[in-house]
Design an enzyme around this catalytic site. Sequence first.
Site, PDB file in Angstrom:
ATOM      1  N   VAL A   1       0.953  -1.202   0.044  1.00  0.00           N
ATOM      2  CA  VAL A   1      -0.058  -0.167   0.047  1.00  0.00           C
ATOM      3  C   VAL A   1       0.914   1.314   0.023  1.00  0.00           C
ATOM      4  CG1 VAL A   1      -1.778   1.198   1.339  1.00  0.00           C
ATOM      5  CG2 VAL A   1      -1.767  -1.229   1.240  1.00  0.00           C
ATOM      6  N   PRO A   2       1.297   1.775  -1.352  1.00  0.00           N
ATOM      7  CA  PRO A   2       2.333   2.734  -1.403  1.00  0.00           C
ATOM      8  C   PRO A   2       2.085   4.083  -0.802  1.00  0.00           C
ATOM      9  CG  PRO A   2       1.145   2.398  -3.588  1.00  0.00           C
ATOM     10  CD  PRO A   2       0.350   1.398  -2.463  1.00  0.00           C
ATOM     11  N   CYS A   3       2.324   4.050   0.160  1.00  0.00           N
ATOM     12  CA  CYS A   3       2.015   5.557   0.954  1.00  0.00           C
ATOM     13  C   CYS A   3       3.351   6.361   0.902  1.00  0.00           C
ATOM     14  CB  CYS A   3       1.705   5.247   2.615  1.00  0.00           C
ATOM     15  SG  CYS A   3       2.982   4.340   3.601  1.00  0.00           S
ATOM     16  N   HIS A   4       4.571   5.719   0.355  1.00  0.00           N
ATOM     17  CA  HIS A   4       5.785   6.487   0.152  1.00  0.00           C
ATOM     18  C   HIS A   4       5.516   7.132  -1.302  1.00  0.00           C
ATOM     19  CE1 HIS A   4       5.748   2.346  -2.525  1.00  0.00           C
ATOM     20  NE2 HIS A   4       6.746   3.400  -3.066  1.00  0.00           N
ATOM     21  N   ARG A   5       4.449   6.914  -2.003  1.00  0.00           N
ATOM     22  CA  ARG A   5       4.142   7.692  -3.097  1.00  0.00           C
ATOM     23  C   ARG A   5       3.681   9.188  -2.900  1.00  0.00           C
ATOM     24  NH1 ARG A   5       2.379   2.376  -6.459  1.00  0.00           N
ATOM     25  NH2 ARG A   5       4.378   1.297  -6.569  1.00  0.00           N
TER      26      ARG A   5
END
Length: 163
Positions: free
Chosen positions: A127-131
Amino acid sequence: MTHYQIYPTALGQVLIAADDLGLLALHISAAAAEPARATADWRRQASALTDRAAAQLSEYLCGERRDFDLPLNPRGTEFQRRVWASLRAIPYGETRSYREQAAALGNPKAIRAAARANGANPIAIVVPCHRVIGADGSLTGYAGGLEMKARLLNLEGAAFAAS
């Protein structure tokens, strides 16, 4: 029953937890110590799903995978789950600002609420919260630290403002 296992990766030790419905957690510890996120009712034993998630994470870190094909079962409020679902809609190698994320959720004024939900994301990378980055392209907030966030965005070839 929730099973978890600790896996060594290029990022450090990763705790991956899953139950019968899907992945519950993926926590990274850049330190040598294992991530201390398991709860008392979790059983330390790999499952087919934790092993599959570890394999897909390894492929991602080697640049061989862009999307994860894993059932997810994150625990959170209805709003948090909506925010986490919106994160999965951000394509590999792209970023969104917190403002853009709030607008995509249908509430452009919910910037801080969306940011808090991002911070509570229990399934890092998948779940790419780094994006999600600042409106000016700067790196802001990441549970794994800004160095880790920059490393993941660089892996994906995503544009952001270097600090």
